[in-house]
Write a protein that holds these residues in place. Structure first.
Motif, PDB file in Angstrom:
ATOM      1  N   HIS A  36      -3.439  -1.005 -10.630  1.00  7.53           N
ATOM      2  CA  HIS A  36      -2.602   0.182 -10.495  1.00  7.53           C
ATOM      3  C   HIS A  36      -2.828   1.036 -11.736  1.00  7.53           C
ATOM      4  O   HIS A  36      -2.512   0.609 -12.848  1.00  7.53           O
ATOM      5  CB  HIS A  36      -1.118  -0.181 -10.371  1.00  7.53           C
ATOM      6  N   ASN A  59      -4.985   1.278  -6.743  1.00  3.26           N
ATOM      7  CA  ASN A  59      -4.022   2.348  -6.484  1.00  3.26           C
ATOM      8  C   ASN A  59      -3.869   3.221  -7.727  1.00  3.26           C
ATOM      9  O   ASN A  59      -3.950   2.732  -8.857  1.00  3.26           O
ATOM     10  CB  ASN A  59      -2.664   1.753  -6.111  1.00  3.26           C
ATOM     11  N   ILE A 119       5.757  -1.770  -7.210  1.00  2.00           N
ATOM     12  CA  ILE A 119       4.404  -2.261  -7.464  1.00  2.00           C
ATOM     13  C   ILE A 119       4.332  -3.774  -7.318  1.00  2.00           C
ATOM     14  O   ILE A 119       3.374  -4.321  -6.760  1.00  2.00           O
ATOM     15  CB  ILE A 119       3.949  -1.860  -8.884  1.00  2.00           C
TER      16      ILE A 119
END
Length: 208
Positions: A36, A59, A119
């Protein structure tokens, strides 16, 4: 990468991702877990998003992380990756003229504590990488609850003042020690090419 493998990390939080250099290095080294990435600069984020779009486990979010949610202004450097929410000190610009600020950009700032529940939905072994040019302690300040679930933190710290208001290396080590971390790796990062003087290192911290 060997430490990441030995710790069993399966999630990387890449704070200050710029154009995705760190994520690409991880993939080239064989890391196949989730990434992330967070990057506030519009130009760098466009490249990051394009790169991550080809990777189902990567992401990205167009924001900075700090101590509080809101908006702020980041100073954009000529080389992009030296950009910071803090003012640049003369020592930095003299050693790396290409890093001088050329404009400002209004950005969104989030906290890791606010984003963390979306997350991390299950127990993970997390590697938090912070490269925010003197703003690292503010990222940590916004992650007080999240840190309990993060076993490893990699961050860039300065041996000599480079950004106005940034904590010293001694203060950063003390701060991380107070959160239960010890240093497990030191890697040179930025030095004055003319003198060889080392200005910044990457420190990796792991829970006791």
């Amino acid at each position: 990468m060997k430490q990441m493998e030995s710790f069993g990390n399966d999630l990387v939080l890449d704070v200050g991702a710029n154009a995705g250099q760190f994520g690409q290095e991880l993939r080239e080294a064989g890391y196949r877990g989730d990434i992330h990435s967070f990057e506030p600069l519009d130009d760098a984020f466009a490249i990051l998003a394009q790169t991550a779009a080809r990777d189902a486990r990567w992401n990205v979010k167009n924001c900075a992380l700090g101590a509080e949610r809101g908006e702020s202004v980041i100073h954009v450097s000529n080389n992009s990756f030296s950009s910071s929410l803090l003012g640049m000190l003369p020592t930095h610009e003299e050693a790396a003229p290409e890093s001088k600020y050329v404009r400002d950009q209004k950005i969104s700032v989030e906290t890791l504590d606010h984003l963390f529940p979306d997350i991390v939905s299950r127990k993970r072994s997390i590697w938090l990488k912070i490269d925010t040019q003197g703003f690292e302690n503010q990222v940590i300040a916004g992650a007080k609850r999240s840190l309990a679930q993060i076993d490893t933190v990699q961050m860039e710290v300065s041996l000599t003042p480079l950004y106005d208001g940034a904590l010293s290396i001694e203060q950063m080590i003390s701060m991380m020690s107070s959160h239960g971390y010890c240093i497990v790796d030191v890697e040179p990062e930025f030095c004055d090419q003319a003198t060889g003087r080392l200005f910044q290192v990457n420190l990796t911290f792991h829970r006791y």
